[in-house]
Design an enzyme around this catalytic site. Sequence first.
Site, PDB file in Angstrom:
ATOM      1  N   TYR A  95     -13.936   5.410   9.894  1.00  0.00           N
ATOM      2  CA  TYR A  95     -13.342   5.325   9.233  1.00  0.00           C
ATOM      3  C   TYR A  95     -13.660   5.010   7.732  1.00  0.00           C
ATOM      4  O   TYR A  95     -14.530   3.841   7.064  1.00  0.00           O
ATOM      5  CB  TYR A  95     -12.152   4.674   9.167  1.00  0.00           C
ATOM      6  CG  TYR A  95     -11.313   5.534   8.219  1.00  0.00           C
ATOM      7  CD1 TYR A  95      -9.488   6.423   8.782  1.00  0.00           C
ATOM      8  CD2 TYR A  95     -10.875   5.096   6.515  1.00  0.00           C
ATOM      9  CE1 TYR A  95      -8.758   6.833   7.301  1.00  0.00           C
ATOM     10  CE2 TYR A  95      -9.962   5.595   6.154  1.00  0.00           C
ATOM     11  CZ  TYR A  95      -8.557   6.474   6.591  1.00  0.00           C
ATOM     12  OH  TYR A  95      -7.448   6.731   5.214  1.00  0.00           O
ATOM     13  N   HIS A  97       0.668  -1.300  -0.093  1.00  0.00           N
ATOM     14  CA  HIS A  97      -0.037   0.646  -0.078  1.00  0.00           C
ATOM     15  C   HIS A  97       0.946   1.647   0.071  1.00  0.00           C
ATOM     16  O   HIS A  97      -0.287   2.123  -0.213  1.00  0.00           O
ATOM     17  CB  HIS A  97      -1.037  -0.072   1.258  1.00  0.00           C
ATOM     18  CG  HIS A  97      -2.168   0.528   0.671  1.00  0.00           C
ATOM     19  ND1 HIS A  97      -2.631   1.088   0.005  1.00  0.00           N
ATOM     20  CD2 HIS A  97      -3.673   0.080   0.829  1.00  0.00           C
ATOM     21  CE1 HIS A  97      -4.086   1.638   0.191  1.00  0.00           C
ATOM     22  NE2 HIS A  97      -4.295   0.935   1.104  1.00  0.00           N
TER      23      HIS A  97
END
Length: 658
Positions: free
Chosen positions: A486, A372
Site C-alpha cells: 500500500y 487520523h
Amino acid sequence: MVARLLLRAWPRGLAVGLAAPCRTLSAGFEPGQYLQRSIVPTMHFQDSLPRLPIPKLEDTMRRYLSAQKPLLDDGQFRKTEELCKNFENGIGKKLHEQLVAQDKRNKHTSYISGPWFDMYLTARDPIVLNFNPFMAFYPDPKSEYNDQLTRATNLTVSALRFLKALRAGLLEPEVFHLNPARSDTATFKRLIRLVPSALSWYGAYLVKAYPLDMSQYFRLFNSTRLPRPHRDELFTDDKARHLLVLRKGHFYVFDVLDQDGKIVSASEIQAHLKYILSDRSLAPEFPLAYLTSEDRDIWAGLRQKLVQGGNEETLRRVDTAVFCLCLDDFPVKDPIHLSHSMLHGDGTNRWFDKSFNLILAADGTAAVHFEHAWGDGVAVLRFLNEVFKDSTQAPAVTPQSPPARTDSSRAVQKLSFKLDDAVKAGISAAKAKFDATVKTLTIDCIQFQRGGKEFLKVQKVSPDSVAQLAFQMAFLRQYGQTVATYESCSTAAFKHGRTETIRPASVFTKRCSEAFVREPSKHSAAALRQMVAECSEYHNQLTREAAMGQGFDRHLFALQYLARAEGVALPELYLDPAYKQINHNILSTSTLSSPAVNLGGFAPVVPDGFGIGYAVHNNWIGCNVSAYQSRNAREFLQCVEKALEDMFDAFEGKAIKT
C-alpha cells in the site's frame, strides 16, 4: 486495513512546500498575530474545486486484476477473474449505478468522504499504533533556541499565529503550482482574488495552478475524537481559548487567547510553561491518559463513568483545548528512541484523542503526533512547514528573553479528576495492554548515502519508484515472496478528496525483483536498468491515476459500503480470499518531502507487516521501519540497503554482487 500515514500530497508530494512570502496587511491587523497575510482568501478556491470522479466500473475491475496478478498463482487468478466478470455484469453494475446516482444528489461533497469518516470512526481498535502517526521537526538551526522552554514557547506562538491566520482567511490557499513562474506571483494573486469563488479554480487552472481541498483544516484546532459506543464523534469548539499542557501525566490549562481573540504575550506563555516545568509533583498513581490508548468501546464506557463521577466539565476543558502540548522530562537519545517517543511514548503524557499533540522532549526535540480520523497528512504537513518556518525565522522569544512577571499560579489551572474504583481498574488494565503491545514493537532506520533524487533523475527514473522497488526486492530476499503493498496518495485536488491507493507491487516489480535477487548473473547491467525503467514508467502511471481519483481501492470500498448500507448480501467478490489478501497490507508505505520534517513514522497496519515511512532527498534516501515480533525490521532494512546498492551498481554499469 488502510495505511495509517497518509502523507503524499497531490501530486507526488509537491504541494506541501512553504507558502509564498507574507504581504502587508491593511490597517487594523495587529502585528505578530498572524502567521501570514494572504491577499487571496484562504478558502477562495474551495467552492469551485472539481468533484472527485467515480471511475468506470470496467476500469476498476481491470486495475484490480492488474494489482492481483503478481500476488496470485494461475488458478487463484482465474477464479478472481471470473468473480470480477460476474461482479461487473451483475450486482456490481447495479451498485455502481446507485453510487453514481447518490453522488449526483450530493454535489457538495465526494463519494468517498462519508464512508471514509465512517471507516475511521467505527473502528474499535485503539487509535495509538493502529492509526495515529507522527512527524518530527528538524532542530532549530540556531542551537541555543532548542532549549525546551524557548522552543515550546516559540512553537506554541507560531501554532497560534497559524490558527489566527487560518480563521481570519489570511493563510495562503494551498495550491500546487505546475508553473510557479506564472502562477506563484504577486500579479496572479492580485488578479485571482477578484475572480468570484465559484469560478476561481478555473482561473487558476488556466495558468496551470491547482488549488487543493482545505476542508479538513478547521479540525486542526480545538478538536478531539470523542469515544462513543460503536462509532466515535469528532468534536470541535472553536470558542475555547485555552491550551492543554501535559507533563508527567498531569493536566494543566491556561488561556493563550484573550477575550478579544488576540494571542496573549509570548512572555506570558513562556512564564506559564516555566511554571509548569517547575512543578515537582510526582507522576499520578493512575495516569488518565492511558484510557485514550484503549479499545474505543471500552474507553467510551469508562468515559461515561468519568462523566457520571463529576468529571464532565474537566473533560470538556481537555476536549475543547486549542491543542495539546506535551512536555517530556527526558532527552531524545537517537532516531529510534525519537520514533518510539513520538509514536507512542509511555502512555502517560499524550492525549491520543486530540487532533494533534505537539511534543517537546527535554532537549527541545519536537514532533507532532496526530489523530487520523479528522483528516490526512497534507493538512498536518502544511501546519508543520509553516510553524517550523515561523518559529525559526521569526521566533517570539529568544533564549535570553525573560518570562513575564505574572502570577502563573493563578493563571494556570491544574486539572483534577475524580476517579472511582472502576475507572482506576480501567486505567490499570489499559496500562497493561499498552505496555504489552509497545513491548512487541521494534523500529529501525537507515540513511542510504550513495545518492538520491539528483542521481536518479539523471538516470531518468522516478525516485519514488526506485524506493518502492527496493521494498519489493527486500521482501523477496527476506521472505521469498511478493505481498500486498500500500502506498498512499492524496486526492486533495478534488473537493472533499481524501486518499487513493497506489499498488506498487506489479508484474513489472515482481519480474525485476526476481532478476536482481535470484539471478543477477543472468542479466547484463543494461538489461537490469531497462527493467528498473519499466517499473518506473508503470509506477508513474499508477501514481497519476491515483492522484486523479482513478485507482480501484476507494471505488471498491464505496461499493462495498453501499451494499452494506442497503442491506444487500455481500457480493462474492468481497468474500474472495484474494480480496482479503490484497487488503492485508504487509508492506504499508508512505512518503513525504519537507524542509521541516526530520523523521516520520507509523506502526504496521497488520500484525505480520511493516510500517515504512521514507523520503528520497536530493542526495540520500531515508527509511524508518516498524514491525511487530513476527517480522524483523533490521533485517528488512539491510535487504533494502542491498537492493538500493544493487540498483545503483546497475545504473553505473557494474556487476551485481551476490
